[in-house]
Design a protein around this motif. Sequence first.
Motif, PDB file in Angstrom:
ATOM      1  N   VAL A  57      95.304  54.969  23.193  1.00 23.48           N
ATOM      2  CA  VAL A  57      95.100  54.229  21.944  1.00 23.48           C
ATOM      3  C   VAL A  57      96.381  53.454  21.660  1.00 23.48           C
ATOM      4  CG1 VAL A  57      94.600  54.391  19.480  1.00 23.48           C
ATOM      5  CG2 VAL A  57      93.550  56.010  21.064  1.00 23.48           C
ATOM      6  N   ILE A  58      96.239  52.152  21.434  1.00 25.81           N
ATOM      7  CA  ILE A  58      97.405  51.308  21.174  1.00 25.81           C
ATOM      8  C   ILE A  58      97.309  50.792  19.739  1.00 25.81           C
ATOM      9  CG2 ILE A  58      98.622  49.209  21.862  1.00 25.81           C
ATOM     10  CD1 ILE A  58      97.298  49.479  24.607  1.00 25.81           C
ATOM     11  N   THR A 308      77.228  58.052  25.953  1.00 21.16           N
ATOM     12  CA  THR A 308      77.451  57.462  24.627  1.00 21.16           C
ATOM     13  C   THR A 308      78.715  58.065  24.035  1.00 21.16           C
ATOM     14  OG1 THR A 308      75.083  57.191  24.267  1.00 21.16           O
ATOM     15  CG2 THR A 308      76.474  57.100  22.330  1.00 21.16           C
ATOM     16  N   GLU A 309      79.595  57.213  23.576  1.00 23.65           N
ATOM     17  CA  GLU A 309      80.831  57.658  22.919  1.00 23.65           C
ATOM     18  C   GLU A 309      80.795  57.218  21.467  1.00 23.65           C
ATOM     19  OE1 GLU A 309      83.666  59.243  23.432  1.00 23.65           O
ATOM     20  OE2 GLU A 309      83.581  59.681  25.575  1.00 23.65           O
ATOM     21  N   GLN A 310      81.378  58.025  20.589  1.00 26.08           N
ATOM     22  CA  GLN A 310      81.578  57.613  19.204  1.00 26.08           C
ATOM     23  C   GLN A 310      83.077  57.509  19.007  1.00 26.08           C
ATOM     24  OE1 GLN A 310      79.212  56.829  16.841  1.00 26.08           O
ATOM     25  NE2 GLN A 310      80.934  56.167  15.582  1.00 26.08           N
ATOM     26  N   THR A 311      83.554  56.299  18.751  1.00 25.34           N
ATOM     27  CA  THR A 311      84.991  56.117  18.643  1.00 25.34           C
ATOM     28  C   THR A 311      85.521  56.797  17.375  1.00 25.34           C
ATOM     29  OG1 THR A 311      86.738  54.460  18.702  1.00 25.34           O
ATOM     30  CG2 THR A 311      84.804  53.882  17.463  1.00 25.34           C
ATOM     31  N   LYS A 312      86.731  57.340  17.474  1.00 23.53           N
ATOM     32  CA  LYS A 312      87.343  58.008  16.317  1.00 23.53           C
ATOM     33  C   LYS A 312      88.362  57.067  15.689  1.00 23.53           C
ATOM     34  CE  LYS A 312      86.852  62.778  17.901  1.00 23.53           C
ATOM     35  NZ  LYS A 312      86.076  62.519  19.117  1.00 23.53           N
ATOM     36  N   VAL A 313      88.339  56.976  14.363  1.00 21.66           N
ATOM     37  CA  VAL A 313      89.291  56.082  13.689  1.00 21.66           C
ATOM     38  C   VAL A 313      90.673  56.715  13.709  1.00 21.66           C
ATOM     39  CG1 VAL A 313      87.585  55.010  12.198  1.00 21.66           C
ATOM     40  CG2 VAL A 313      88.720  57.080  11.426  1.00 21.66           C
ATOM     41  N   GLN A 314      91.701  55.862  13.706  1.00 24.32           N
ATOM     42  CA  GLN A 314      93.048  56.423  13.715  1.00 24.32           C
ATOM     43  C   GLN A 314      93.340  57.050  12.355  1.00 24.32           C
ATOM     44  OE1 GLN A 314      96.449  53.915  14.102  1.00 24.32           O
ATOM     45  NE2 GLN A 314      95.579  52.219  12.956  1.00 24.32           N
ATOM     46  N   PRO A 315      94.205  58.081  12.318  1.00 23.98           N
ATOM     47  CA  PRO A 315      94.487  58.784  11.058  1.00 23.98           C
ATOM     48  C   PRO A 315      94.937  57.808   9.965  1.00 23.98           C
ATOM     49  CG  PRO A 315      95.470  59.948  12.909  1.00 23.98           C
ATOM     50  CD  PRO A 315      94.919  58.676  13.448  1.00 23.98           C
ATOM     51  N   ALA A 322      85.234  52.581  11.681  1.00 24.15           N
ATOM     52  CA  ALA A 322      84.879  52.781  13.094  1.00 24.15           C
ATOM     53  C   ALA A 322      83.926  51.662  13.479  1.00 24.15           C
ATOM     54  CB  ALA A 322      84.218  54.140  13.271  1.00 24.15           C
ATOM     55  N   GLY A 323      84.473  50.588  13.978  1.00 18.41           N
ATOM     56  CA  GLY A 323      83.652  49.458  14.409  1.00 18.41           C
ATOM     57  C   GLY A 323      84.291  48.817  15.617  1.00 18.41           C
ATOM     58  N   ILE A 324      83.492  48.400  16.568  1.00 22.71           N
ATOM     59  CA  ILE A 324      84.031  47.790  17.789  1.00 22.71           C
ATOM     60  C   ILE A 324      83.677  46.306  17.768  1.00 22.71           C
ATOM     61  CG2 ILE A 324      83.932  47.810  20.313  1.00 22.71           C
ATOM     62  CD1 ILE A 324      83.160  50.822  20.012  1.00 22.71           C
ATOM     63  N   GLU A 340      89.111  47.226  17.875  1.00 15.49           N
ATOM     64  CA  GLU A 340      88.379  47.977  16.851  1.00 15.49           C
ATOM     65  C   GLU A 340      88.810  47.649  15.425  1.00 15.49           C
ATOM     66  OE1 GLU A 340      87.661  51.977  17.905  1.00 15.49           O
ATOM     67  OE2 GLU A 340      87.328  51.427  19.986  1.00 15.49           O
ATOM     68  N   ALA A 341      87.990  48.114  14.478  1.00 14.48           N
ATOM     69  CA  ALA A 341      88.200  47.821  13.063  1.00 14.48           C
ATOM     70  C   ALA A 341      89.280  48.703  12.437  1.00 14.48           C
ATOM     71  CB  ALA A 341      86.891  48.003  12.295  1.00 14.48           C
ATOM     72  N   ASP A 342      89.707  49.766  13.146  1.00 17.36           N
ATOM     73  CA  ASP A 342      90.794  50.595  12.595  1.00 17.36           C
ATOM     74  C   ASP A 342      92.157  50.055  13.051  1.00 17.36           C
ATOM     75  OD1 ASP A 342      90.763  51.280  15.225  1.00 17.36           O
ATOM     76  OD2 ASP A 342      90.673  53.444  14.929  1.00 17.36           O
ATOM     77  N   LYS A 343      92.176  48.782  13.503  1.00 18.17           N
ATOM     78  CA  LYS A 343      93.401  48.062  13.890  1.00 18.17           C
ATOM     79  C   LYS A 343      93.994  48.552  15.207  1.00 18.17           C
ATOM     80  CE  LYS A 343      94.296  47.678   8.984  1.00 18.17           C
ATOM     81  NZ  LYS A 343      95.038  48.232   7.883  1.00 18.17           N
ATOM     82  N   THR A 344      93.225  49.328  15.963  1.00 19.77           N
ATOM     83  CA  THR A 344      93.741  49.814  17.246  1.00 19.77           C
ATOM     84  C   THR A 344      93.029  49.119  18.402  1.00 19.77           C
ATOM     85  OG1 THR A 344      92.120  51.586  17.416  1.00 19.77           O
ATOM     86  CG2 THR A 344      94.209  52.117  16.334  1.00 19.77           C
ATOM     87  N   ILE A 345      93.657  49.271  19.573  1.00 16.81           N
ATOM     88  CA  ILE A 345      93.047  48.855  20.835  1.00 16.81           C
ATOM     89  C   ILE A 345      92.914  50.137  21.656  1.00 16.81           C
ATOM     90  CG2 ILE A 345      93.373  47.460  22.907  1.00 16.81           C
ATOM     91  CD1 ILE A 345      95.580  46.080  20.797  1.00 16.81           C
ATOM     92  N   LYS A 346      91.727  50.379  22.187  1.00 15.42           N
ATOM     93  CA  LYS A 346      91.531  51.607  22.959  1.00 15.42           C
ATOM     94  C   LYS A 346      91.259  51.255  24.415  1.00 15.42           C
ATOM     95  CE  LYS A 346      90.093  54.640  19.222  1.00 15.42           C
ATOM     96  NZ  LYS A 346      89.868  53.840  18.028  1.00 15.42           N
TER      97      LYS A 346
END
Length: 374
Positions: A57-58, A308-315, A322-324, A340-346
């Motif tokens: 996770v970046i 199927t994966e469900q992405t986890k939002v960063q703390p 949680a949106g891609i 993603e919508a939690d401002k991360t790149i996975k």
Amino acid sequence: VMGGQGGGEDGEKGGAAGGMQMALYKEKGGNSLMVRSGKGPQMPKPEWHAPWKLMKVIAGHLGWVRCCSFEPGNEWFATGAGDRTVKLWDLASGQLKLTLTGHISPVRGIAISDRHPYMFTVAEDKLVKCWDLETNKVIRHYHGHLSGVYCCSLHPTLDVLCTGGRDSSVRVWDMRSKQQIFCLSGHKDTIASLSTQGVDPQIISGSADSTIKLWDLAAGKSYATLTHHKKSVRALALHPSKYLFASASADNIKQWKCPEGTFMKNVAEGGRAIVNCLAVNHDDVFVSGYDNGMLQFRDWKTGYCFHTEQTKVQPGSLESEAGIFASEFDKTGTRLITCEADKTIKIWREDENATPETHPVEWTASAPGSEKRW
């Protein structure tokens, strides 16, 4: 006597016809065989793929990450976000290499050229910028869009850039002279997705008016309009080796055959969430990213969802973040990046410990005639 001979021949023919209970039919557009026996058609079994797992996770952007693109050497990738910046990341380490500023609204599309040291970015500020990656500066602007620009794509063999946005037109630009070659109009709403390839249709556009248009680049006209979708077509994906493409909308994901845009099949019945992005690699792993953070991995040929994966939002993020927004395979097809919508790149990769025994294909063919033909 002749009558008896004729009767004998007819009997032999009838016996031969009766003996041929199994006939092989070649499925239209594919290379899979449908076997018709006494029981009715049997679909080919999906190919086994290893499930994918989260590798890294970046974090670094300060807004929704909207787009990404890989450079041809596969050493780094670029992302654009709602914080108006473009960031360049090292793929192996995940370290930030560079931050480029210049846009004054969220960056919505990035395209990196395979043949020039150029990167193109488009944003909601109507700007289309060309960056020189040797000096890391903007060297060209392409003026003409009347509103925000949402997607861009570089032609693989011509020095041509295609952009689409809220003014519901696809604009084709000469990379060098900054001139607009064509303004491809015909859509009635925002252009949400755009793909280019070296063979016809050279430009494919998906719009919020729920249609897909295939464009003749030489004539500057659309030669086919596909009206099968019921909702906005937010994503398109060209298969890297087959002459096929997929489109995604909130109703379902469909596969089409080039060049006419012949409808092949529905891959996924919708109803659960909005599809924001699609990606497919050389191994026929077909990925769709959803607005609710779901990531589905499918077999391209059969449409079987093997993981199927469900992405986890960063703390510190809201659950609703949680949106891609974008997904792309690297040049080797072994790494998947999601924005993603939690401002991360996975970064995702295949689970190297998985085998067909530990993760078997649990697939049942749908009854013949039960799947939709539109």
